[in-house]
Design a protein around this motif. Sequence first.
Motif, PDB file in Angstrom:
ATOM      1  N   ARG A  24      81.327 120.343  43.139  1.00 51.92           N
ATOM      2  CA  ARG A  24      81.385 120.161  44.596  1.00 51.92           C
ATOM      3  C   ARG A  24      80.295 119.221  45.102  1.00 51.92           C
ATOM      4  O   ARG A  24      80.330 118.792  46.252  1.00 51.92           O
ATOM      5  N   VAL A  25      79.306 118.896  44.263  1.00 52.77           N
ATOM      6  CA  VAL A  25      78.188 118.068  44.710  1.00 52.77           C
ATOM      7  C   VAL A  25      78.668 116.696  45.170  1.00 52.77           C
ATOM      8  O   VAL A  25      78.378 116.264  46.294  1.00 52.77           O
ATOM      9  N   GLU A  26      79.393 115.981  44.341  1.00 53.07           N
ATOM     10  CA  GLU A  26      79.822 114.626  44.701  1.00 53.07           C
ATOM     11  C   GLU A  26      80.755 114.608  45.914  1.00 53.07           C
ATOM     12  O   GLU A  26      80.531 113.836  46.845  1.00 53.07           O
ATOM     13  N   PRO A  27      81.794 115.454  45.977  1.00 52.81           N
ATOM     14  CA  PRO A  27      82.665 115.392  47.154  1.00 52.81           C
ATOM     15  C   PRO A  27      81.937 115.740  48.454  1.00 52.81           C
ATOM     16  O   PRO A  27      82.190 115.133  49.500  1.00 52.81           O
ATOM     17  N   SER A  28      81.026 116.704  48.406  1.00 53.52           N
ATOM     18  CA  SER A  28      80.334 117.085  49.638  1.00 53.52           C
ATOM     19  C   SER A  28      79.310 116.027  50.058  1.00 53.52           C
ATOM     20  O   SER A  28      79.184 115.714  51.246  1.00 53.52           O
ATOM     21  N   THR A  29      78.584 115.449  49.105  1.00 52.10           N
ATOM     22  CA  THR A  29      77.624 114.406  49.478  1.00 52.10           C
ATOM     23  C   THR A  29      78.348 113.123  49.899  1.00 52.10           C
ATOM     24  O   THR A  29      77.819 112.372  50.718  1.00 52.10           O
ATOM     25  N   ALA A  30      79.549 112.900  49.387  1.00 53.11           N
ATOM     26  CA  ALA A  30      80.333 111.730  49.818  1.00 53.11           C
ATOM     27  C   ALA A  30      80.669 111.827  51.301  1.00 53.11           C
ATOM     28  O   ALA A  30      80.627 110.828  52.029  1.00 53.11           O
ATOM     29  N   ASP A  89      86.409 116.786  70.626  1.00 53.53           N
ATOM     30  CA  ASP A  89      86.724 117.930  69.772  1.00 53.53           C
ATOM     31  C   ASP A  89      87.569 117.525  68.566  1.00 53.53           C
ATOM     32  O   ASP A  89      87.371 118.030  67.465  1.00 53.53           O
ATOM     33  N   GLU A  90      88.523 116.652  68.776  1.00 53.42           N
ATOM     34  CA  GLU A  90      89.399 116.233  67.686  1.00 53.42           C
ATOM     35  C   GLU A  90      88.603 115.590  66.551  1.00 53.42           C
ATOM     36  O   GLU A  90      88.801 115.912  65.375  1.00 53.42           O
ATOM     37  N   SER A  91      87.682 114.704  66.897  1.00 54.06           N
ATOM     38  CA  SER A  91      86.836 114.068  65.880  1.00 54.06           C
ATOM     39  C   SER A  91      85.984 115.103  65.160  1.00 54.06           C
ATOM     40  O   SER A  91      85.833 115.052  63.934  1.00 54.06           O
ATOM     41  N   ALA A  92      85.425 116.045  65.914  1.00 53.99           N
ATOM     42  CA  ALA A  92      84.591 117.086  65.312  1.00 53.99           C
ATOM     43  C   ALA A  92      85.406 117.933  64.342  1.00 53.99           C
ATOM     44  O   ALA A  92      84.937 118.271  63.250  1.00 53.99           O
ATOM     45  N   ARG A  93      86.624 118.251  64.712  1.00 51.68           N
ATOM     46  CA  ARG A  93      87.478 119.061  63.837  1.00 51.68           C
ATOM     47  C   ARG A  93      87.848 118.291  62.575  1.00 51.68           C
ATOM     48  O   ARG A  93      87.933 118.872  61.486  1.00 51.68           O
ATOM     49  N   GLU A  94      88.070 117.004  62.713  1.00 50.28           N
ATOM     50  CA  GLU A  94      88.366 116.189  61.529  1.00 50.28           C
ATOM     51  C   GLU A  94      87.184 116.200  60.558  1.00 50.28           C
ATOM     52  O   GLU A  94      87.363 116.356  59.348  1.00 50.28           O
ATOM     53  N   TRP A  95      85.969 116.016  61.096  1.00 50.81           N
ATOM     54  CA  TRP A  95      84.792 116.040  60.232  1.00 50.81           C
ATOM     55  C   TRP A  95      84.599 117.416  59.616  1.00 50.81           C
ATOM     56  O   TRP A  95      84.251 117.543  58.439  1.00 50.81           O
ATOM     57  N   ALA A  96      84.809 118.475  60.392  1.00 50.46           N
ATOM     58  CA  ALA A  96      84.674 119.834  59.846  1.00 50.46           C
ATOM     59  C   ALA A  96      85.652 120.037  58.687  1.00 50.46           C
ATOM     60  O   ALA A  96      85.303 120.637  57.670  1.00 50.46           O
ATOM     61  N   GLY A  97      86.859 119.514  58.830  1.00 49.28           N
ATOM     62  CA  GLY A  97      87.839 119.603  57.758  1.00 49.28           C
ATOM     63  C   GLY A  97      87.389 118.855  56.520  1.00 49.28           C
ATOM     64  O   GLY A  97      87.558 119.336  55.386  1.00 49.28           O
ATOM     65  N   ARG A  98      86.792 117.694  56.721  1.00 47.71           N
ATOM     66  CA  ARG A  98      86.296 116.923  55.578  1.00 47.71           C
ATOM     67  C   ARG A  98      85.131 117.639  54.893  1.00 47.71           C
ATOM     68  O   ARG A  98      85.033 117.636  53.668  1.00 47.71           O
ATOM     69  N   VAL A  99      84.258 118.260  55.691  1.00 51.70           N
ATOM     70  CA  VAL A  99      83.149 119.024  55.103  1.00 51.70           C
ATOM     71  C   VAL A  99      83.708 120.211  54.323  1.00 51.70           C
ATOM     72  O   VAL A  99      83.283 120.477  53.192  1.00 51.70           O
ATOM     73  N   ALA A 100      84.671 120.924  54.891  1.00 54.46           N
ATOM     74  CA  ALA A 100      85.281 122.070  54.200  1.00 54.46           C
ATOM     75  C   ALA A 100      85.922 121.628  52.888  1.00 54.46           C
ATOM     76  O   ALA A 100      85.771 122.293  51.859  1.00 54.46           O
ATOM     77  N   GLU A 101      86.610 120.509  52.926  1.00 55.33           N
ATOM     78  CA  GLU A 101      87.244 119.995  51.719  1.00 55.33           C
ATOM     79  C   GLU A 101      86.195 119.589  50.682  1.00 55.33           C
ATOM     80  O   GLU A 101      86.319 119.903  49.500  1.00 55.33           O
ATOM     81  N   GLY A 102      85.157 118.912  51.130  1.00 54.29           N
ATOM     82  CA  GLY A 102      84.107 118.480  50.212  1.00 54.29           C
ATOM     83  C   GLY A 102      83.359 119.637  49.577  1.00 54.29           C
ATOM     84  O   GLY A 102      83.099 119.644  48.383  1.00 54.29           O
ATOM     85  N   CYS A 103      83.026 120.644  50.395  1.00 54.49           N
ATOM     86  CA  CYS A 103      82.277 121.803  49.875  1.00 54.49           C
ATOM     87  C   CYS A 103      83.162 122.738  49.068  1.00 54.49           C
ATOM     88  O   CYS A 103      82.709 123.327  48.096  1.00 54.49           O
ATOM     89  N   GLY A 104      84.398 122.907  49.527  1.00 58.00           N
ATOM     90  CA  GLY A 104      85.285 123.838  48.853  1.00 58.00           C
ATOM     91  C   GLY A 104      85.295 125.221  49.465  1.00 58.00           C
ATOM     92  O   GLY A 104      85.783 126.166  48.851  1.00 58.00           O
TER      93      GLY A 104
END
Length: 124
Positions: A24-30, A89-104
């Motif tokens: 999860r290190v590389e996807p989350s730091t990406a 809010d939409e942008s924030a939710r998109e980033w939150a989704g990317r963080v969730a995906e990156g972290c797992g």
Amino acid sequence: MPQYLVYFNQQWVGDHDEAWFRSRVEPSTAVVRDMQRQGVLVYAGGLVEELEEAASADATSGEVIVTDGPFAETKEWLGGLTIIDVPDDESAREWAGRVAEGCGWPQEVRRFKDGSLQAVTRQG
């Protein structure tokens, strides 16, 4: 622009072996690097998991009491957080989704109240 807190409680991470966490290190730091490139990152970081290193401060009795460990009523505790500065809010939710995906693991996103987050610069 509004600022948002993207965070997770440690209990949301789940039980995984060391190899899974390393994966999860590389996807989350990406995701964090992408936030930096796009100029939306204010702060990102994980917290130490050892609760014996935590302390709690409570002044509800009129006297400040600082104790070792998390707040006694806590059933979940913060594991990490990211603060972003995005237009809506939409942008924030998109980033939150990317963080969730990156972290797992799941993330929650919440907007700061208007004017509640002040920029702080380190002196020295």
